[in-house]
Write an enzyme that holds these catalytic residues in place. Sequence first.
Site, PDB file in Angstrom:
ATOM      1  N   TYR A  33      -4.982  12.176 -32.065  1.00 32.42           N
ATOM      2  CA  TYR A  33      -5.414  13.354 -32.814  1.00 32.42           C
ATOM      3  C   TYR A  33      -5.928  12.977 -34.189  1.00 32.42           C
ATOM      4  O   TYR A  33      -5.754  11.848 -34.642  1.00 32.42           O
ATOM      5  CB  TYR A  33      -4.264  14.365 -32.944  1.00 32.42           C
ATOM      6  N   LYS A 147      -3.255   6.840 -34.121  1.00 23.53           N
ATOM      7  CA  LYS A 147      -2.862   8.209 -34.463  1.00 23.53           C
ATOM      8  C   LYS A 147      -2.498   8.958 -33.185  1.00 23.53           C
ATOM      9  O   LYS A 147      -3.222   9.843 -32.703  1.00 23.53           O
ATOM     10  CB  LYS A 147      -3.968   8.913 -35.267  1.00 23.53           C
ATOM     11  N   GLU A 180       5.766   4.081 -45.038  1.00 17.62           N
ATOM     12  CA  GLU A 180       5.048   5.319 -45.358  1.00 17.62           C
ATOM     13  C   GLU A 180       6.046   6.453 -45.235  1.00 17.62           C
ATOM     14  O   GLU A 180       7.250   6.196 -45.145  1.00 17.62           O
ATOM     15  CB  GLU A 180       3.838   5.498 -44.425  1.00 17.62           C
ATOM     16  N   LEU A 204       0.055   4.196 -40.581  1.00 16.36           N
ATOM     17  CA  LEU A 204      -1.234   4.794 -40.253  1.00 16.36           C
ATOM     18  C   LEU A 204      -2.213   4.448 -41.374  1.00 16.36           C
ATOM     19  O   LEU A 204      -1.841   4.504 -42.556  1.00 16.36           O
ATOM     20  CB  LEU A 204      -1.108   6.316 -40.129  1.00 16.36           C
TER      21      LEU A 204
HETATM   22  N1  PDD Z   1      -0.707  13.178 -41.107  1.00 18.33           N
HETATM   23  N2  PDD Z   1       0.844   8.480 -42.233  1.00 18.33           N
HETATM   24  C1  PDD Z   1       1.204   9.296 -41.227  1.00 18.33           C
HETATM   25  C2  PDD Z   1       2.346   8.906 -40.355  1.00 18.33           C
HETATM   26  C3  PDD Z   1       0.494  10.490 -41.001  1.00 18.33           C
HETATM   27  O1  PDD Z   1       0.836  11.297 -39.980  1.00 18.33           O
HETATM   28  C4  PDD Z   1      -0.575  10.840 -41.871  1.00 18.33           C
HETATM   29  C5  PDD Z   1      -1.370  12.106 -41.685  1.00 18.33           C
HETATM   30  C6  PDD Z   1      -0.900   9.960 -42.914  1.00 18.33           C
HETATM   31  C7  PDD Z   1      -2.046  10.228 -43.853  1.00 18.33           C
HETATM   32  O2  PDD Z   1      -3.284  10.084 -43.176  1.00 18.33           O
HETATM   33  P1  PDD Z   1      -4.590  10.850 -43.655  1.00 18.33           P
HETATM   34  O3  PDD Z   1      -4.740  10.557 -45.104  1.00 18.33           O
HETATM   35  O4  PDD Z   1      -5.664  10.259 -42.848  1.00 18.33           O
HETATM   36  O5  PDD Z   1      -4.374  12.315 -43.400  1.00 18.33           O
HETATM   37  C8  PDD Z   1      -0.181   8.781 -43.054  1.00 18.33           C
HETATM   38  C9  PDD Z   1      -1.469  14.332 -40.729  1.00 18.33           C
HETATM   39  C10 PDD Z   1      -2.072  15.067 -41.888  1.00 18.33           C
HETATM   40  C11 PDD Z   1      -0.638  15.215 -39.810  1.00 18.33           C
HETATM   41  O6  PDD Z   1      -0.049  14.650 -38.897  1.00 18.33           O
HETATM   42  O7  PDD Z   1      -0.615  16.437 -39.961  1.00 18.33           O
END
Ligand code: PDD
Length: 287
Positions: A33, A147, A180, A204
Amino acid sequence: MPEIACINGEFCPLAEARVPIEDRGYQFADGVYEVIVTRDGEPFLMDAHLDRMARSLRLINLPLDPRALGIPQWINAGIERCAFAEVMVYVQVTRGVAARNHNFPDGIAPNVILTFKPKPVYPVKLREGGVELKTLADIRWARCSIKSIALLPNILLKEQARQAGGFDALIVDPAGIVRETSCANVFIVTEQCVRTPPKSDRILHGITREHVLDCCARLGLMAREEDFTIDDLRAADEAFITSSTMDVMPVTRVDDRAVGTGQVGEITQRLAACFDAEFPLVESRRN
Ligand code: PDD
């Protein structure tokens, strides 16, 4: 204005959207996703999200091109239709629908679903006061750069942190290395130097993380992609987390202790402000 969904190119109200229960996403979490938000009504950093989705698909042996599937057009059409001021677009691609069997089925089509909702607004109190993280052990799999829609460890960690009075979990490995949070990347600032864990399979590769590193370059701030420990974080002057929905969120406490002065740091504020300025990505950092 109703929230809407798009299933393989067909738009409908979100409440009416249906997928078969034998979708492998539902049965096995066999899919990936993206979450993309708009900024001034336009999808923000969409190309980077589509590239990351292509990589995730390749790594789960579903080598489809999100652009060839039509995802960019559906994102743009949905943003226009839903007419929210700022939109949060969820895009999910699963291997498709088949009788439940662990083996990859032959000849099935992927299911591509999108949902369009208002972009979440975080309370000013959090933006101005910062959030608290709770340190928790990493219980996730070994391919966190994919992801994947399999987020059970992440949601268990987030809930555990919430029940302990925190905003999110700070995921730390057995050697004390910070990875993270359950849903965001982590940064610290020590002696004017911005640090974030390097890209690896332990995190991620956040699109917002990348954008913030670009902001550092633009502001002339020293920035390093390198591992740091929980002790480094405790001793840091500032900390913040990043994600598509939160942008830059200050972290002012970890495990009941203040980070730095316990106030939102100056560099965090500068990066949050810079974040809003649209600018071309710094080419030197891309290669
Ligand atoms: N989450 N690390 C994890 C485990 C994440 O699920 C996310 C994003 C990020 C940040 O990634 P980005 O900057 O590309 O949004 C880091 C999304 C927003 C979610 O699952 O809703």
